[in-house]
Enzyme design. Sequence first.
Site, PDB file in Angstrom:
ATOM      1  N   ARG A   1       0.412  13.468   7.576  1.00  9.07           N
ATOM      2  CA  ARG A   1       0.588  14.038   8.628  1.00  9.07           C
ATOM      3  C   ARG A   1       1.769  14.442   8.388  1.00  9.07           C
ATOM      4  O   ARG A   1       2.442  15.134   9.714  1.00  9.07           O
ATOM      5  CB  ARG A   1       0.246  13.066   9.965  1.00  9.07           C
ATOM      6  CG  ARG A   1      -0.552  12.610  10.142  1.00  9.07           C
ATOM      7  CD  ARG A   1      -1.180  11.472  11.237  1.00  9.07           C
ATOM      8  NE  ARG A   1      -1.614  10.639   9.672  1.00  9.07           N
ATOM      9  CZ  ARG A   1      -2.211   9.194  10.181  1.00  9.07           C
ATOM     10  NH1 ARG A   1      -2.154   8.345  11.379  1.00  9.07           N
ATOM     11  NH2 ARG A   1      -2.805   8.505   9.306  1.00  9.07           N
TER      12      ARG A   1
ATOM     13  N   GLY B   1      -4.301   1.261  15.243  1.00  8.29           N
ATOM     14  CA  GLY B   1      -5.439   0.316  15.202  1.00  8.29           C
ATOM     15  C   GLY B   1      -5.537  -0.759  16.250  1.00  8.29           C
ATOM     16  O   GLY B   1      -4.094  -1.010  16.850  1.00  8.29           O
TER      17      GLY B   1
ATOM     18  N   ALA C   1      -0.586   4.515  -1.959  1.00 10.85           N
ATOM     19  CA  ALA C   1      -1.311   5.630  -2.541  1.00 10.85           C
ATOM     20  C   ALA C   1      -1.162   6.460  -1.526  1.00 10.85           C
ATOM     21  O   ALA C   1      -1.476   7.923  -2.012  1.00 10.85           O
ATOM     22  CB  ALA C   1      -2.570   4.774  -3.078  1.00 10.85           C
ATOM     23  N   GLY C   2      -1.281   6.741  -0.744  1.00 11.94           N
ATOM     24  CA  GLY C   2      -1.497   7.881   0.309  1.00 11.94           C
ATOM     25  C   GLY C   2      -0.483   9.272   0.395  1.00 11.94           C
ATOM     26  O   GLY C   2       0.736   8.582  -0.044  1.00 11.94           O
TER      27      GLY C   2
ATOM     28  N   THR D   1      -7.719   2.432   2.898  1.00 13.73           N
ATOM     29  CA  THR D   1      -6.434   0.895   3.232  1.00 13.73           C
ATOM     30  C   THR D   1      -7.974   0.013   2.205  1.00 13.73           C
ATOM     31  O   THR D   1      -6.982  -0.506   1.528  1.00 13.73           O
ATOM     32  CB  THR D   1      -5.599   1.027   4.369  1.00 13.73           C
ATOM     33  OG1 THR D   1      -6.776   0.685   4.945  1.00 13.73           O
ATOM     34  CG2 THR D   1      -4.677   1.129   4.602  1.00 13.73           C
TER      35      THR D   1
ATOM     36  N   GLU E   1      -9.843   1.225  14.578  1.00 15.04           N
ATOM     37  CA  GLU E   1      -8.958   2.042  14.574  1.00 15.04           C
ATOM     38  C   GLU E   1      -9.891   3.456  15.870  1.00 15.04           C
ATOM     39  O   GLU E   1     -10.001   3.364  16.358  1.00 15.04           O
ATOM     40  CB  GLU E   1      -9.537   3.377  13.955  1.00 15.04           C
ATOM     41  CG  GLU E   1      -9.765   2.335  11.821  1.00 15.04           C
ATOM     42  CD  GLU E   1      -8.066   1.747  12.159  1.00 15.04           C
ATOM     43  OE1 GLU E   1      -6.841   3.093  11.777  1.00 15.04           O
ATOM     44  OE2 GLU E   1      -8.036   0.718  12.483  1.00 15.04           O
TER      45      GLU E   1
ATOM     46  N   LEU F   1       0.805  -0.882   0.067  1.00 13.09           N
ATOM     47  CA  LEU F   1       0.251   0.115  -0.073  1.00 13.09           C
ATOM     48  C   LEU F   1       0.962   1.421   0.326  1.00 13.09           C
ATOM     49  O   LEU F   1       2.078   1.749   0.804  1.00 13.09           O
ATOM     50  CB  LEU F   1      -0.655  -0.035   1.467  1.00 13.09           C
ATOM     51  CG  LEU F   1      -1.639  -1.245   1.506  1.00 13.09           C
ATOM     52  CD1 LEU F   1      -3.097  -1.509   2.501  1.00 13.09           C
ATOM     53  CD2 LEU F   1      -3.161  -1.295   0.331  1.00 13.09           C
TER      54      LEU F   1
ATOM     55  N   ARG G   1      33.162  12.665  -6.599  1.00 12.61           N
ATOM     56  CA  ARG G   1      31.981  12.891  -6.539  1.00 12.61           C
ATOM     57  C   ARG G   1      31.811  11.556  -6.982  1.00 12.61           C
ATOM     58  O   ARG G   1      32.951  10.830  -7.471  1.00 12.61           O
ATOM     59  CB  ARG G   1      31.221  13.566  -7.519  1.00 12.61           C
ATOM     60  CG  ARG G   1      31.502  14.881  -6.674  1.00 12.61           C
ATOM     61  CD  ARG G   1      31.713  16.744  -7.633  1.00 12.61           C
ATOM     62  NE  ARG G   1      30.886  16.289  -8.530  1.00 12.61           N
ATOM     63  CZ  ARG G   1      31.258  16.636 -10.179  1.00 12.61           C
ATOM     64  NH1 ARG G   1      32.071  17.798  -9.580  1.00 12.61           N
ATOM     65  NH2 ARG G   1      30.202  16.723 -11.227  1.00 12.61           N
TER      66      ARG G   1
ATOM     67  N   GLN H   1      -4.685   4.295  -7.278  1.00 16.71           N
ATOM     68  CA  GLN H   1      -5.932   4.552  -7.155  1.00 16.71           C
ATOM     69  C   GLN H   1      -5.954   5.988  -6.816  1.00 16.71           C
ATOM     70  O   GLN H   1      -5.228   6.536  -5.768  1.00 16.71           O
ATOM     71  CB  GLN H   1      -5.420   4.160  -5.650  1.00 16.71           C
ATOM     72  CG  GLN H   1      -6.662   4.123  -4.414  1.00 16.71           C
ATOM     73  CD  GLN H   1      -6.735   3.838  -2.724  1.00 16.71           C
ATOM     74  OE1 GLN H   1      -4.910   3.840  -2.818  1.00 16.71           O
ATOM     75  NE2 GLN H   1      -7.281   4.069  -2.017  1.00 16.71           N
TER      76      GLN H   1
HETATM   77  C1  UD1 Z   1      -2.916   1.746  10.178  1.00 17.23           C
HETATM   78  C2  UD1 Z   1      -4.354   0.928   9.752  1.00 17.23           C
HETATM   79  C3  UD1 Z   1      -3.846   0.881  12.115  1.00 17.23           C
HETATM   80  C4  UD1 Z   1      -2.748   0.170  12.327  1.00 17.23           C
HETATM   81  C5  UD1 Z   1      -1.301   0.932  11.014  1.00 17.23           C
HETATM   82  C6  UD1 Z   1      -0.591   0.588  11.246  1.00 17.23           C
HETATM   83  C7  UD1 Z   1      -6.319   0.741   8.630  1.00 17.23           C
HETATM   84  C8  UD1 Z   1      -7.360   2.014   8.992  1.00 17.23           C
HETATM   85  N1  UD1 Z   1      -5.314   1.439   9.284  1.00 17.23           N
HETATM   86  O1  UD1 Z   1      -3.838   3.218   9.868  1.00 17.23           O
HETATM   87  O2  UD1 Z   1      -5.239   0.157  12.543  1.00 17.23           O
HETATM   88  O3  UD1 Z   1      -1.973   0.675  12.790  1.00 17.23           O
HETATM   89  O4  UD1 Z   1      -1.590   1.130   9.688  1.00 17.23           O
HETATM   90  O5  UD1 Z   1       1.103   1.116  10.911  1.00 17.23           O
HETATM   91  O6  UD1 Z   1      -5.722   0.092   7.385  1.00 17.23           O
HETATM   92  N2  UD1 Z   1      -2.878   3.929   1.817  1.00 17.23           N
HETATM   93  C9  UD1 Z   1      -3.139   3.367   0.769  1.00 17.23           C
HETATM   94  N3  UD1 Z   1      -4.612   4.095  -0.280  1.00 17.23           N
HETATM   95  C10 UD1 Z   1      -5.097   5.105   1.662  1.00 17.23           C
HETATM   96  C11 UD1 Z   1      -5.220   4.959   2.167  1.00 17.23           C
HETATM   97  C12 UD1 Z   1      -3.275   4.457   3.064  1.00 17.23           C
HETATM   98  O7  UD1 Z   1      -2.516   3.270  -0.126  1.00 17.23           O
HETATM   99  O8  UD1 Z   1      -6.057   5.753   0.557  1.00 17.23           O
HETATM  100  C13 UD1 Z   1      -1.676   3.444   2.252  1.00 17.23           C
HETATM  101  C14 UD1 Z   1      -0.115   4.415   2.618  1.00 17.23           C
HETATM  102  O9  UD1 Z   1       0.077   4.933   1.426  1.00 17.23           O
HETATM  103  C15 UD1 Z   1       0.355   4.006   4.033  1.00 17.23           C
HETATM  104  C16 UD1 Z   1      -0.605   2.356   4.262  1.00 17.23           C
HETATM  105  O10 UD1 Z   1      -1.921   2.579   3.080  1.00 17.23           O
HETATM  106  O11 UD1 Z   1       1.145   3.392   2.719  1.00 17.23           O
HETATM  107  C17 UD1 Z   1      -1.159   2.803   5.335  1.00 17.23           C
HETATM  108  O12 UD1 Z   1      -2.111   3.739   5.842  1.00 17.23           O
HETATM  109  P1  UD1 Z   1      -1.935   4.988   6.193  1.00 17.23           P
HETATM  110  O13 UD1 Z   1      -2.608   6.405   6.240  1.00 17.23           O
HETATM  111  O14 UD1 Z   1      -0.413   5.311   7.423  1.00 17.23           O
HETATM  112  O15 UD1 Z   1      -2.746   3.748   7.896  1.00 17.23           O
HETATM  113  P2  UD1 Z   1      -2.790   4.533   9.546  1.00 17.23           P
HETATM  114  O16 UD1 Z   1      -3.514   6.163   9.737  1.00 17.23           O
HETATM  115  O17 UD1 Z   1      -1.277   3.968   9.820  1.00 17.23           O
HETATM  116 MG    MG Z   2       0.598   4.223   8.381  1.00 15.40          MG
END
Ligand code: UD1
Ligand code: MG
Length: 469
Positions: free
Chosen positions: A23, A148, A18-19, A87, A163, A16, A342, A81
């Site tokens: 933060r 979570g 895509a985010g 997620t 969460e 994953l 370099r 995405q």
């Molecule tokens: C997520 C989990 C949480 C867990 C934590 C562990 C969810 C809802 N929550 O929270 O339970 O304890 O990870 O680190 O899954 N991403 C996408 N597409 C999206 C959203 C996110 O690809 O639409 C990717 C992000 O780029 C990232 C990963 O998913 O690499 C996790 O997303 P993030 O927003 O970091 O979730 P957490 O709030 O950390």
């Molecule tokens: Mg995370």
Amino acid sequence: MVKGHQRMNELCTVILAAGQGTRMRSKLPKVLHPVAGLPMIAYVIEACRPLQAKRTLVIAGYQADRVREALAGETVEFVSQPDQRGTAHALLQAREALAGFNGDLLVVSGDTPLLTSQTLDGLLRLHRKTRALATVLTAEAPDPTGYGRVIRSATGELLRIVEELEATPQERQVHETNAGVYCFAAQAFFKALQAIRPSAVKGELYLPDAIALLRDRDGGVQAYRAPDPDEVRGVNTRAELAEVHRLLWRKAALRLLAEGVTLLDPERAYIGPLVRIGPDSILYPNVTLEGQTVIGEGTTIYSGCRIRDSTIGDDTVILDGCIIQESQIGDGCQVGPYAHLRPLAQLRQHAKVGNFVEVKKSVVGEGSKVPHLSYIGDTTIGERVNVGAGTITCNYDGFTKHQTVIEDDVFVGSNAILVAPVSVGRGAIIAAGSTITEDVPPDALALGRAQQVNKSGSAAVFRSKHRKG
Ligand code: UD1
Ligand code: MG
């Protein structure tokens, strides 16, 4: 039968990525933030590699092109995405690419760079042994803030994941966290995925909700506890990125101390996980070693050096304040202080590159010295050559780069200018202050400077004129 069994055990990995990483407050996608010189996601890919998944899918969305570019050398497939709605929504985008896949799906977050292959292997083994529909990686975190929480029944049975935003104060007391890493039986998983509803608080589709949905199905769900909670730290903020660095550096420092390397201050040794150093080498405080750097035995590196993707031999001394990138340094060399090597600088055995010298795409031959204030670019220097202070190779005419060749046993006087393309034959001497534009034959003395004129008594005349004025 055997064939069917094999297919059941096939593995595909989904990462994953895509985010945006809101933060982090950054223009750079979160998974590309460098950790000890490498993008965060590279660590995740590295950890997954030994599991030899048949396919690896990377879900990219926010600045997907940059993510693709950063992973150009990897054999991964990209799934888009474009709008990031959580997620679980990310996994929905992979459904088509994985249509017909009936094996195990390993889902990993791209923001968990400390994850190890051993832990992923343990997770997968438990998943396969128990024939679960879903197995989630969890950790017993001293501080579970932000993660979570894993909710279990009174008898310890895994019920669901909540969460933090949606957890009750009581649920927030739970220290068992979701690491964001899962194994799923692909077919059952994609069915459950369709049933996930948006969160009431954020409106996102949460992947961890798949656990509650699969729990009552045949096969059920399992949790695999990571042996070390630090390993599954997610990076969501700059503070967490700093924490991850600290952990990574500490781990590398402890490994090197055990392998016989002296670190004068292990808390101030910024060494990446891929770096190798031979025994009896000594690192002064504030040395940064990045990428695939290899250092031999008995070598000393003084403070303030940053070395990346380079190889350094045995018994070499790197004095304070050097920057060395993609370079190779032989045994018994001396570099610095304040030298800049370099990419593609090569120093052969016992070569010396001293104060305020820059070397680029050049060879400094065995026993040769460039001790002070020089620029050496696109140059091949033979053996036992002495390059005087302030010497410059002029490799660039504003359009193209040109080569300089300095053969064995040449003596280049101070402040010489070698205008490339040019070569200096074996044993030649270049007079100090010369501008060399033509090739110098072997054993010749080249003088390329204006004839000096001495006017006797003129100094006194000059002074008296000035005083009157
Ligand atoms: C997520 C989990 C949480 C867990 C934590 C562990 C969810 C809802 N929550 O929270 O339970 O304890 O990870 O680190 O899954 N991403 C996408 N597409 C999206 C959203 C996110 O690809 O639409 C990717 C992000 O780029 C990232 C990963 O998913 O690499 C996790 O997303 P993030 O927003 O970091 O979730 P957490 O709030 O950390
Ligand atoms: Mg995370």
